[in-house]
Design a protein around this motif. Structure first.
Motif, PDB file in Angstrom:
ATOM      1  N   GLU A  39       0.814  -1.211   0.000  1.00 17.98           N
ATOM      2  CA  GLU A  39       0.000   0.000   0.000  1.00 17.98           C
ATOM      3  C   GLU A  39       0.855   1.273   0.000  1.00 17.98           C
ATOM      4  O   GLU A  39       0.320   2.371  -0.164  1.00 17.98           O
ATOM      5  CB  GLU A  39      -0.913   0.021   1.229  1.00 17.98           C
ATOM      6  N   LEU A 221       1.667   7.166  -7.980  1.00 18.67           N
ATOM      7  CA  LEU A 221       0.399   7.189  -7.250  1.00 18.67           C
ATOM      8  C   LEU A 221      -0.777   7.336  -8.202  1.00 18.67           C
ATOM      9  O   LEU A 221      -1.821   6.687  -8.032  1.00 18.67           O
ATOM     10  CB  LEU A 221       0.411   8.326  -6.232  1.00 18.67           C
ATOM     11  N   HIS A 224      -1.345   4.050  -9.825  1.00 19.36           N
ATOM     12  CA  HIS A 224      -1.861   3.125  -8.806  1.00 19.36           C
ATOM     13  C   HIS A 224      -3.359   3.346  -8.605  1.00 19.36           C
ATOM     14  O   HIS A 224      -4.155   2.389  -8.619  1.00 19.36           O
ATOM     15  CB  HIS A 224      -1.093   3.337  -7.497  1.00 19.36           C
ATOM     16  N   PHE A 225      -3.750   4.587  -8.436  1.00 18.11           N
ATOM     17  CA  PHE A 225      -5.172   4.893  -8.228  1.00 18.11           C
ATOM     18  C   PHE A 225      -5.974   4.681  -9.514  1.00 18.11           C
ATOM     19  O   PHE A 225      -7.151   4.293  -9.462  1.00 18.11           O
ATOM     20  CB  PHE A 225      -5.342   6.318  -7.715  1.00 18.11           C
ATOM     21  N   LYS A 228      -6.760   1.094  -9.648  1.00 11.88           N
ATOM     22  CA  LYS A 228      -7.746   0.795  -8.600  1.00 11.88           C
ATOM     23  C   LYS A 228      -9.155   1.180  -9.040  1.00 11.88           C
ATOM     24  O   LYS A 228     -10.109   0.391  -8.908  1.00 11.88           O
ATOM     25  CB  LYS A 228      -7.365   1.539  -7.321  1.00 11.88           C
ATOM     26  N   PHE A 229      -9.312   2.392  -9.592  1.00 11.58           N
ATOM     27  CA  PHE A 229     -10.649   2.876  -9.919  1.00 11.58           C
ATOM     28  C   PHE A 229     -11.133   2.381 -11.281  1.00 11.58           C
ATOM     29  O   PHE A 229     -12.344   2.317 -11.514  1.00 11.58           O
ATOM     30  CB  PHE A 229     -10.709   4.397  -9.802  1.00 11.58           C
ATOM     31  N   VAL A 257      -2.196  12.461   0.080  1.00 11.22           N
ATOM     32  CA  VAL A 257      -2.541  11.315  -0.769  1.00 11.22           C
ATOM     33  C   VAL A 257      -4.053  11.123  -0.839  1.00 11.22           C
ATOM     34  O   VAL A 257      -4.591  10.740  -1.881  1.00 11.22           O
ATOM     35  CB  VAL A 257      -1.840  10.032  -0.266  1.00 11.22           C
ATOM     36  N   TRP A 258      -4.745  11.404   0.268  1.00 13.10           N
ATOM     37  CA  TRP A 258      -6.204  11.281   0.253  1.00 13.10           C
ATOM     38  C   TRP A 258      -6.815  12.189  -0.804  1.00 13.10           C
ATOM     39  O   TRP A 258      -7.738  11.799  -1.516  1.00 13.10           O
ATOM     40  CB  TRP A 258      -6.783  11.644   1.621  1.00 13.10           C
ATOM     41  N   GLU A 261      -6.106  10.859  -4.302  1.00  7.31           N
ATOM     42  CA  GLU A 261      -6.959   9.696  -4.585  1.00  7.31           C
ATOM     43  C   GLU A 261      -8.367  10.141  -4.995  1.00  7.31           C
ATOM     44  O   GLU A 261      -8.947   9.608  -5.942  1.00  7.31           O
ATOM     45  CB  GLU A 261      -7.027   8.787  -3.358  1.00  7.31           C
ATOM     46  N   SER A 262      -8.910  11.135  -4.296  1.00  5.04           N
ATOM     47  CA  SER A 262     -10.244  11.633  -4.636  1.00  5.04           C
ATOM     48  C   SER A 262     -10.267  12.269  -6.023  1.00  5.04           C
ATOM     49  O   SER A 262     -11.229  12.089  -6.790  1.00  5.04           O
ATOM     50  CB  SER A 262     -10.703  12.661  -3.592  1.00  5.04           C
ATOM     51  N   GLU A 265     -10.181   9.416  -8.621  1.00 10.10           N
ATOM     52  CA  GLU A 265     -11.463   8.714  -8.703  1.00 10.10           C
ATOM     53  C   GLU A 265     -12.488   9.554  -9.464  1.00 10.10           C
ATOM     54  O   GLU A 265     -13.225   9.046 -10.326  1.00 10.10           O
ATOM     55  CB  GLU A 265     -11.994   8.391  -7.302  1.00 10.10           C
TER      56      GLU A 265
END
Length: 347
Positions: A39, A221, A224-225, A228-229, A257-258, A261-262, A265
């Motif tokens: 992670e 990152l 990676h995201f 994921k999405f 990072v949060w 990530e948003s 997405e």
């Protein structure tokens, strides 16, 4: 389309394709990394230092204090430590001090026995009992009320406590990993955090760098995201343009990072076709200037406090096997120079 324009478009497309393939290869290499660090995405020196610290402390039973801004991944690092520890077969229990009302924290941590209770279960098992033999992750520990801090200190020192409403002493064996986005030394100065508890918690400190201090990790990152999405939403977005990556690198990421990530997405949801479309508008210049000012002050305060703490813990011994210089990883002359720089004198 003129031939020159077609050539430029094809060159840009191949450049983007090569970029995504290169980053994907690097990402696969990272995801194959041992020690359950899957992670923790990044190749920067700042993150590599975190990896080294985790590898050092994970097999031990030492208490760990994770510091860093909201969204830097303190929970991710806590899970990595747990998965690499000798306690990984036992549970990891989490409690977020900031998410619980003050009147509930004690029963959540230590449990409760209700005298004269009829019907149902008169006993509530607390997080410490649930974590017995394993690990307790105490998130946002700076939000723990003072009266609870003394009870936590007792458990850490003696390995025992009583449930609320009971006089029976319960023994537990629990490893503590704590996390805070607050400056706990400043909380001590303000009288809202116990100094003795801080020293108990700060056996092995790990500071998580904000995303603006490891911008070289942003492409990894992003991909990676994106993977994921794509899987979560059912898209097949394959390309991220250099212009988009440059825009993301220039932003200061106050949510770390949060926040990234948003953004990714949201971009996956709205994107059409194979190329990621980021429609957010970032106030890059203003945020960057504000972040730079904050970083300078935060780093100076952090280093001053850490050097002072190590000197106090070593009885102000600078050289030798038990000296502060060795613990800090500095030459004695460098440490003396830092002391002069920060005005640190023996107290």
């Amino acid at each position: 389309m003129p031939q020159s324009r077609m050539g430029y478009a094809e060159t840009e497309r191949l450049s983007n394709l090569n970029l995504i393939q290169t980053k994907s290869a690097s990402l696969k290499k990272l995801m194959a990394r041992p020690e359950n660090f899957d992670e923790l995405v990044g190749q920067s020196e700042a993150l590599a230092n975190v990896f080294r610290r985790v590898e050092q402390v994970a097999p031990m039973n030492a208490t760990v204090l994770l510091s860093g801004e909201t969204g830097t991944g303190k929970g991710v690092v806590a899970r990595a430590i747990y998965r690499c520890s000798a306690r990984k077969e036992k549970p990891m229990i989490t409690v977020n001090c900031a998410a619980l009302p003050a009147d509930r924290i004690e029963r959540e941590l230590f449990g409760e026995e209700k005298a004269g209770f009829t019907g149902g279960n008169p006993r509530q098992i607390g997080r410490f009992e649930l974590a017995d033999g394993g690990t307790l992750f105490v998130d946002e520990i700076g939000g723990l009320p003072l009266e609870m801090q003394s009870k936590l200190l007792r458990v850490m020192q003696e390995g025992e406590f009583e449930r609320l409403g009971s006089t029976r002493t319960i023994k537990v064996d629990v490893r503590i990993i704590a996390a805070s986005n607050r400056n706990l030394t400043e909380e001590i100065r303000q009288g809202s955090f116990r100094e003795d508890l801080y020293y108990r918690l700060n056996v092995f400190p790990i500071t998580l760098p904000p995303l603006r201090q490891r911008k070289e990790d942003i492409p990894l990152l992003v991909h990676h995201f994106l993977a994921k999405f794509n899987k979560k939403i059912g898209k097949q977005i394959e390309l991220v343009s250099r212009a988009t990556l440059n825009t993301l690198r220039e932003y200061s990421w106050p949510g770390n990072v949060w926040e990234l990530e948003s953004v990714i997405e949201r971009a996956v949801i709205i994107s059409q076709g194979k190329t990621l479309q980021v429609l957010d508008r970032f106030e890059a210049d203003r945020k960057r200037e504000e972040a730079a000012e904050q970083d300078v002050k935060a780093l100076v305060d952090l280093e001053h406090d850490y050097v002072l703490q190590v000197l106090q813990n070593t009885g102000w011994r600078i050289e030798g096997k038990t000296g502060a210089a060795l613990i800090l990883g500095l030459n004695p002359s460098t440490l003396r120079a830092r002391m002069r720089k920060y005005g640190i004198t023996r107290q």
